[in-house]
Motif scaffolding. Structure first.
Motif, mmCIF file in Angstrom:
data_model
loop_
_atom_site.group_PDB
_atom_site.id
_atom_site.type_symbol
_atom_site.label_atom_id
_atom_site.label_comp_id
_atom_site.label_asym_id
_atom_site.label_seq_id
_atom_site.Cartn_x
_atom_site.Cartn_y
_atom_site.Cartn_z
ATOM 1 N N THR A 224 0.823 -1.206 0.000
ATOM 2 C CA THR A 224 0.000 0.000 0.000
ATOM 3 C C THR A 224 0.858 1.258 0.000
ATOM 4 O O THR A 224 0.571 2.223 -0.720
ATOM 5 C CB THR A 224 -0.932 -0.001 1.220
ATOM 6 O OG1 THR A 224 -1.612 -1.250 1.295
ATOM 7 C CG2 THR A 224 -1.959 1.105 1.106
ATOM 8 N N LEU A 225 1.919 1.258 0.805
ATOM 9 C CA LEU A 225 2.800 2.419 0.842
ATOM 10 C C LEU A 225 3.593 2.586 -0.452
ATOM 11 O O LEU A 225 3.984 3.701 -0.797
ATOM 12 C CB LEU A 225 3.749 2.304 2.040
ATOM 13 C CG LEU A 225 3.101 2.426 3.422
ATOM 14 C CD1 LEU A 225 4.115 2.095 4.513
ATOM 15 C CD2 LEU A 225 2.532 3.821 3.636
ATOM 16 N N ASP A 226 3.845 1.484 -1.151
ATOM 17 C CA ASP A 226 4.616 1.544 -2.395
ATOM 18 C C ASP A 226 3.789 1.975 -3.598
ATOM 19 O O ASP A 226 4.354 2.285 -4.650
ATOM 20 C CB ASP A 226 5.246 0.181 -2.688
ATOM 21 C CG ASP A 226 6.551 -0.015 -1.948
ATOM 22 O OD1 ASP A 226 6.991 0.928 -1.266
ATOM 23 O OD2 ASP A 226 7.143 -1.101 -2.052
ATOM 24 N N MET A 227 2.463 1.945 -3.473
ATOM 25 C CA MET A 227 1.618 2.259 -4.618
ATOM 26 C C MET A 227 1.863 3.669 -5.145
ATOM 27 O O MET A 227 1.805 3.908 -6.348
ATOM 28 C CB MET A 227 0.147 2.091 -4.250
ATOM 29 C CG MET A 227 -0.315 0.649 -4.091
ATOM 30 S SD MET A 227 -0.107 -0.348 -5.590
ATOM 31 C CE MET A 227 1.362 -1.266 -5.180
ATOM 32 N N ALA A 228 2.123 4.609 -4.243
ATOM 33 C CA ALA A 228 2.396 5.975 -4.691
ATOM 34 C C ALA A 228 3.642 6.006 -5.576
ATOM 35 O O ALA A 228 3.648 6.650 -6.633
ATOM 36 C CB ALA A 228 2.575 6.895 -3.488
ATOM 37 N N GLY A 229 4.698 5.300 -5.153
ATOM 38 C CA GLY A 229 5.911 5.244 -5.966
ATOM 39 C C GLY A 229 5.673 4.555 -7.303
ATOM 40 O O GLY A 229 6.244 4.958 -8.329
ATOM 41 N N ILE A 230 4.840 3.523 -7.299
ATOM 42 C CA ILE A 230 4.529 2.820 -8.546
ATOM 43 C C ILE A 230 3.771 3.727 -9.501
ATOM 44 O O ILE A 230 4.043 3.763 -10.705
ATOM 45 C CB ILE A 230 3.730 1.542 -8.234
ATOM 46 C CG1 ILE A 230 4.621 0.536 -7.515
ATOM 47 C CG2 ILE A 230 3.155 0.931 -9.505
ATOM 48 C CD1 ILE A 230 3.877 -0.662 -6.972
ATOM 49 N N ILE A 231 2.808 4.484 -8.957
ATOM 50 C CA ILE A 231 2.050 5.421 -9.798
ATOM 51 C C ILE A 231 2.980 6.480 -10.382
ATOM 52 O O ILE A 231 2.898 6.826 -11.570
ATOM 53 C CB ILE A 231 0.928 6.072 -8.976
ATOM 54 C CG1 ILE A 231 -0.129 5.030 -8.623
ATOM 55 C CG2 ILE A 231 0.291 7.225 -9.744
ATOM 56 C CD1 ILE A 231 -1.189 5.556 -7.671
ATOM 57 N N VAL A 279 -4.295 10.634 -5.819
ATOM 58 C CA VAL A 279 -4.301 9.171 -5.725
ATOM 59 C C VAL A 279 -3.078 8.678 -4.949
ATOM 60 O O VAL A 279 -3.188 7.764 -4.114
ATOM 61 C CB VAL A 279 -4.350 8.537 -7.128
ATOM 62 C CG1 VAL A 279 -4.231 7.021 -7.041
ATOM 63 C CG2 VAL A 279 -5.654 8.916 -7.827
ATOM 64 N N SER A 280 -1.923 9.274 -5.184
ATOM 65 C CA SER A 280 -0.725 8.886 -4.437
ATOM 66 C C SER A 280 -0.891 9.181 -2.955
ATOM 67 O O SER A 280 -0.511 8.366 -2.097
ATOM 68 C CB SER A 280 0.498 9.632 -4.988
ATOM 69 O OG SER A 280 0.707 9.338 -6.356
ATOM 70 N N LEU A 281 -1.464 10.344 -2.636
ATOM 71 C CA LEU A 281 -1.703 10.695 -1.238
ATOM 72 C C LEU A 281 -2.674 9.718 -0.583
ATOM 73 O O LEU A 281 -2.493 9.315 0.567
ATOM 74 C CB LEU A 281 -2.243 12.120 -1.151
ATOM 75 C CG LEU A 281 -2.591 12.633 0.256
ATOM 76 C CD1 LEU A 281 -1.343 12.668 1.137
ATOM 77 C CD2 LEU A 281 -3.239 14.016 0.169
ATOM 78 N N ALA A 282 -3.699 9.296 -1.329
ATOM 79 C CA ALA A 282 -4.677 8.357 -0.793
ATOM 80 C C ALA A 282 -4.026 7.032 -0.431
ATOM 81 O O ALA A 282 -4.304 6.446 0.625
ATOM 82 C CB ALA A 282 -5.806 8.146 -1.807
#
Length: 302
Positions: A224-231, A279-282
């Protein structure tokens, strides 16, 4: 409803299913007290709904070009968020672009953690030269910045959204392997694992049936925390023209197109950037809430 609540609050569950349902229920009660994490969850739920109902929510065809309406400001001629340099409705392209974002996030979340979980648990459980080889292989990937390594993979594989997903996944698995290895090292000599060995279970069964479930909580938080980096990595590849191919409404590509007009027509690049930020913040807010809930060291329930 009261009987269901009593069933979930029972101090002596009568079955494993009841115990799991009660754990999920109490976890939800604790999670919803974190307002920021709840906000992140609702934003992501809204994003999923927007992606599902994109054909009905989109006011215009996201691919339709109308040069007579190019670079219209916000709210002009029925275009709530304006138009881009080819006269395409920005709001419609944002709505359809949410599908591409969720597609990339979902595939990477399926590939990278599974690969990292397998490598990390095998290295931690077997140990010896297997551990040394696998961890040195992991260190090689960790030595390079993720976006730089993703660019190298995409350059070798070719541009395209599938190759971008594969490149991001191949650069995202090392942290999961590290976490899985650390979890495995902490439990492989426990009495629980020794009892399973005495029952005749082999290494593969122990890893998949008894070690993997204990690693899931830590991996879920990390994912979940990595999703922002992936986006951001996907948007970076799209910005450089190595992600989704035109005319796909990928948010990074939309920013790349709008950067030429950033001074005079700021909305073309700014609005997709705001979408990426939200979305990254979410995902970060949701990840923080899950970490508080699932990490025993933080005082949350496990």
């Amino acid at each position: 409803m009261s009987s269901l609540r009593s069933w979930l609050n029972s101090e002596s569950p009568e079955s494993r299913a009841q115990a799991r349902a009660a754990a999920i229920y109490h976890g939800w009660l604790e999670f919803r007290t974190n307002r920021l994490a709840l906000l992140g969850l609702w934003i992501l739920v809204l994003l999923v709904l927007i992606a599902i109902f994109a054909p009905w929510l989109s006011p215009h065809d996201p691919f339709e070009q109308n040069l007579s309406n190019r670079l219209l400001p916000l709210g002009a001629e029925g275009h709530l968020l304006g138009t881009d340099s080819l006269g395409r409705d920005i709001l419609s392209r944002l709505i359809y672009g949410s599908r591409i974002t969720l597609y990339i996030v979902s595939l990477v979340a399926l590939i990278a953690p599974v690969l990292g979980l397998f490598i990390g648990t095998v290295a931690g459980y077997i140990g010896g030269w297997t551990d040394t080889v696998l961890m040195r292989f992991t260190d090689i990937f960790l030595a390079f910045p993720r976006l730089v390594l993703a660019l190298a993979f995409v350059a070798a594989l070719g541009a395209g959204i599938e190759n971008a997903v594969l490149a991001i996944a191949l650069t995202a698995w090392p942290p999961y392997a590290r976490i899985a290895r650390a979890e495995t090292l902490s439990i492989r000599r426990s009495d629980y694992i020794s009892a399973v060995k005495l029952q005749g279970a082999g290494a593969l069964r122990i890893i998949t049936r008894h070690i993997w479930p204990l690693c899931i909580a830590s991996l879920v938080v990390r994912i979940t925390l990595d999703m922002a980096g992936i986006i951001l990595a996907a948007a970076g590849l799209g910005f450089l023209g190595l992600g989704a191919r035109p005319p796909s409404p990928e948010w990074g590509a939309m920013i790349a197109e709008g950067r030429r007009f950033i001074l005079d027509y700021w909305w073309v690049a700014t609005i997709p950037g705001i979408a990426i930020f939200i979305v990254s913040l979410a995902f970060n807010l949701l990840g923080d809430g899950l970490r508080d809930l699932l990490d025993p060291k933080s005082g949350g329930s496990s």
